[in-house]
Design a protein around this motif. Structure first.
Motif, mmCIF file in Angstrom:
data_model
loop_
_atom_site.group_PDB
_atom_site.id
_atom_site.type_symbol
_atom_site.label_atom_id
_atom_site.label_comp_id
_atom_site.label_asym_id
_atom_site.label_seq_id
_atom_site.Cartn_x
_atom_site.Cartn_y
_atom_site.Cartn_z
ATOM 1 N N SER A 39 -14.349 0.175 -4.248
ATOM 2 C CA SER A 39 -14.194 -1.585 -4.118
ATOM 3 C C SER A 39 -15.720 -2.073 -3.794
ATOM 4 O O SER A 39 -16.821 -1.252 -3.869
ATOM 5 C CB SER A 39 -13.382 -1.698 -2.703
ATOM 6 O OG SER A 39 -14.071 -1.151 -1.530
ATOM 7 N N THR A 95 -4.706 1.815 -1.410
ATOM 8 C CA THR A 95 -5.730 2.275 -0.684
ATOM 9 C C THR A 95 -5.863 4.036 -1.061
ATOM 10 O O THR A 95 -6.961 4.350 -0.328
ATOM 11 C CB THR A 95 -5.805 1.986 0.818
ATOM 12 O OG1 THR A 95 -4.826 2.693 1.451
ATOM 13 C CG2 THR A 95 -6.095 0.694 0.963
ATOM 14 N N ASP A 101 0.885 -1.027 0.021
ATOM 15 C CA ASP A 101 -0.107 0.023 -0.068
ATOM 16 C C ASP A 101 0.999 1.418 -0.016
ATOM 17 O O ASP A 101 1.976 1.479 0.706
ATOM 18 C CB ASP A 101 -0.883 0.024 1.079
ATOM 19 C CG ASP A 101 -2.202 1.150 1.076
ATOM 20 O OD1 ASP A 101 -2.413 1.559 0.100
ATOM 21 O OD2 ASP A 101 -2.493 1.238 2.267
ATOM 22 N N ALA A 153 -7.251 7.064 -2.090
ATOM 23 C CA ALA A 153 -8.870 7.322 -2.641
ATOM 24 C C ALA A 153 -8.877 8.586 -3.225
ATOM 25 O O ALA A 153 -8.702 9.701 -2.343
ATOM 26 C CB ALA A 153 -9.801 7.139 -1.574
ATOM 27 N N ASP A 211 -12.456 4.207 -3.040
ATOM 28 C CA ASP A 211 -11.495 3.727 -1.896
ATOM 29 C C ASP A 211 -10.399 3.126 -2.349
ATOM 30 O O ASP A 211 -9.647 2.754 -1.266
ATOM 31 C CB ASP A 211 -12.527 3.103 -0.796
ATOM 32 C CG ASP A 211 -13.024 1.833 -1.203
ATOM 33 O OD1 ASP A 211 -12.855 1.545 -2.468
ATOM 34 O OD2 ASP A 211 -13.509 1.264 -0.498
ATOM 35 N N ARG A 212 -10.108 2.757 -3.540
ATOM 36 C CA ARG A 212 -8.979 2.062 -4.038
ATOM 37 C C ARG A 212 -8.352 2.479 -5.185
ATOM 38 O O ARG A 212 -9.038 3.591 -5.955
ATOM 39 C CB ARG A 212 -9.538 0.481 -4.132
ATOM 40 C CG ARG A 212 -10.080 -0.394 -3.185
ATOM 41 C CD ARG A 212 -9.049 -0.934 -2.134
ATOM 42 N NE ARG A 212 -7.959 -1.508 -2.722
ATOM 43 C CZ ARG A 212 -7.022 -1.960 -2.052
ATOM 44 N NH1 ARG A 212 -6.990 -2.139 -0.676
ATOM 45 N NH2 ARG A 212 -5.890 -2.507 -2.574
#
Length: 653
Positions: A452, A475, A29, A477, A459-460
């Protein structure tokens, strides 16, 4: 045994098991790959200490002829220009709903004001509006004055009848109370759309107030797409089109010194309902993708019909023998989903196919040819162009590129993004219209920000590095994203449903997050700045990042045949600011849970590494090892290099 070097290939592989992805990265991430090495992404900072009302769905940056830089941002409530560190509200007024000669009714001690219009107003709860020419109020009936209404933005709170609605004032009435008093002119903001894609004729879908109080409308099969814009510049002029709505124009400061206080206005001569618009840069035609077959007749709206203006004249659309205006009717697909300016053509994408539009000059003006099928676009903004190639996310469940030929891009995170089975994060296909793509030329990246499986909002992110042909997921966003061009760094918006917007100041704005009429807010960020997140409130937050490898067999004589003992490891970071943490996970078999306790002799971390760390002593054993690198504090950034393990055989059991 000698030190064992863990060689790990760049990019994520989420298609295989952790053991099957030996020598590859499998998760992470807020990381990217550069020259084959993983590193933490750059930081970001808020550009304005205010947040926009609504969900930002489009962004465009450009310069005027005198070199001034602008960014236009469209939310589901507003159209805003960012200029020199501040926001300016240029949201068009719906002149079809504007009225003169409205009056007010007030009650002593109450901040609620009822506005009565001469004719039906066609407003709904949650709509935004302002007033002008207020006056002739009677004192002591009311202590409100013209300045309380003129150029102040309000939200419609209730709609008792078709010719009355209520607003909330910042202070309560101190007069005795007025009935149908004064005069003021009503200026409603244009309606853009809901913050999320939803079914029509249900709770909170802008049809409330036209029947008895509290009566819900049952949902229908009609889908209302999230309110959105198409933004582009025709020379120095901003062209802004509401999705499936009207097209507007706005002139910058180079044209008018009062530009920042002037609202966008309807583009004369243009169709009155278009899905999106796009300016062809090389030949300067304005294209309406999915529009009216008869200009001015919204009932003739055709989602596969293309209309383009005369060259150098975006107000002329009727084809004649002496101009270059024209039309096309596409025949593969059910609707145009998106389009993008490419090398020397426009690529138009329907829900099933790809078409190339290329300027050839009179008498035919443009050539149109279908270049791909079974490669439909998933959302209007899910396509971007960079370095000679157009990239897009498809509703077919994959990624495509066009460089003269449509190609499917090999992707080792494809199932992770598109598969909604079992416990996967997946993609919410019902909200796919809001997917937003853009390139980041600073790092040769194409980003797709998407919702998602269980989210109605983005959000991804999934990122393709076209220079190194690697994929990562994360993640981060961002509801919109603009590459560095007019500005030296990328600029992006983040939508949040948890806080109300502060720009513009809206009197009576719904702040209850549980209300059907709460629209949330959008933060405007500059990216690739430092290592932290600097918020609009002035706070500095750490950007946590990590990367995790697949299982690695430590012994050369057989694929995980021997158990091995690891006595120490030697970390090697190309760049390390502050600290990083390294964790080693050991297991005997692929199905085992990797040991990672804090009790000797199986301590595997996390070990804090800094620039002075030479080695780390360990006492652990296993057949397979995997690696995790992370950070979780402010002012930390890293770029991984290599890792060497000091291992020795420890049997076969």
């Amino acid at each position: 045994m000698p030190l064992k070097l863990l060689n790990i290939k760049p990019g994520f592989n989420k298609q295989s098991t952790a053991s099957g992805a030996e020598g590859q990265w499998i998760d992470g991430d807020n990381v990217r790959f550069r020259y084959g090495l993983p590193e933490k992404i750059g930081g970001w900072q808020s550009l304005v200490n205010k947040t926009l009302v609504g969900a930002a769905r489009a962004q465009h940056t450009w310069t005027d002829l005198e070199g001034r830089r602008y960014a236009a941002i469209g939310t589901n409530k507003l159209l805003v220009v960012y200029y020199e560190g501040a926001f300016y509200d240029i949201t068009p007024i719906d002149t079809g709903k504007s009225q003169t000669g409205c009056d007010i009714t007030t009650t002593n001690g109450s901040a609620t004001v009822t506005i009565t219009s001469p004719t039906p107003h066609d407003l709904s709860i949650g709509d935004l509006l302002t007033f002008e020419n207020a006056g002739s109020f009677t004192s002591p009936d009311t202590d409100y004055v013209a300045a309380d209404f003129d150029d102040v933005v309000f939200e419609v709170k209730t709609v008792p009848t078709n010719d009355t609605f209520t607003i909330t004032m910042p202070t309560a009435e101190t007069g005795t109370g007025a009935t149908n008093d004064g005069t003021l002119d009503l200026l409603p903001y244009v309606f853009i759309g809901p913050a999320i894609e939803t079914y029509g004729y249900g709770w909170g879908v802008l049809t409330w107030g036209f029947s008895t109080w509290g009566t819900a409308r049952s949902a229908s099969s009609v889908t209302l797409e999230a309110g959105s814009w198409s933004l582009d510049n025709y020379g120095q002029k901003l062209i802004a089109t509401i999705q499936a709505g009207k097209t507007f124009e706005w002139d910058p400061i180079a044209v008018s010194g009062s530009a920042l206080q002037t609202r966008a206005t309807v583009l004369a001569g243009a169709p009155t309902k278009s899905y999106m618009t796009l300016v062809s840069d090389r030949d300067r035609h304005l294209f309406h993708m999915g529009t009216e077959t008869t200009i001015g007749t919204t009932s003739s709206f055709n989602q596969m019909f293309i209309r383009f203006s005369n060259q150098e004249d975006p107000e002329v659309y009727t084809p004649t023998a002496t101009n270059t205006a024209g039309t096309f009717q596409l025949d593969s697909g059910s609707r145009i989903v998106g389009a993008v300016n490419a090398k020397d053509y426009l690529l138009v994408l329907t829900d099933t196919s790809a078409f190339a539009l290329q300027f050839v000059g009179p008498p035919y003006v443009f050539s149109l040819r279908q270049v791909g099928s079974n490669c439909g676009l998933i959302g209007k903004n899910a396509v971007t162009y960079s370095n000679g190639i157009t990239y897009w996310m498809s509703n077919e469940g994959g990624f495509f590129a066009y460089d003269g030929t449509v190609k499917s891009i090999p992707c080792l995170v494809e199932d992770f993004v598109f598969n909604n089975n079992n416990n996967t994060i997946g993609l919410n296909y019902s909200a796919a219209e809001i997917v937003y793509s853009s390139h980041n030329t600073l790092y040769s990246e194409i980003n797709w920000f998407y919702p998602s499986k269980n989210s109605l909002q983005i959000d991804r992110v999934v990122t393709y590095n076209y220079a190194e042909q690697t994929w990562v997921t994360g993640t981060l966003a961002r509801s919109t994203y603009a590459d560095s061009a007019a500005y030296s760094n990328p600029q992006a918006t983040q939508y949040t449903r948890t806080a109300a917007g502060t720009f513009p100041v809206v009197q009576g704005l719904t702040t209850d997050v549980n209300s059907d009429y709460f629209v949330g807010s959008s933060i405007y960020y500059e990216h690739e700045i430092g290592t932290n997140e600097l918020t609009y409130t002035g706070a500095t937050n750490a950007i946590s990042s990590f990367i995790r490898s697949g299982d690695y067999s430590m012994h050369d004589a057989g694929d995980a045949e021997f158990l091995l003992k690891v006595r120490r490891f030697i970390p090697d970071f190309k760049v390390l600011n502050g600290n990083a943490k390294v964790t080693l996970f050991f297991s005997d078999y692929p199905s085992n849970t990797a040991a990672s306790s804090n009790t000797l002799p199986s301590v595997t971390g996390p070990f804090t590494i800094n620039s002075s760390t030479d080695k780390v002593d360990t006492r652990v054993r296993g057949r397979l090892v995997s690696l995790k690198i992370e950070n979780d504090a402010v002012n930390q950034s890293w770029r991984y290099g290599t890792l060497r393990l000091d291992v020795q055989p420890d049997g076969r059991r």
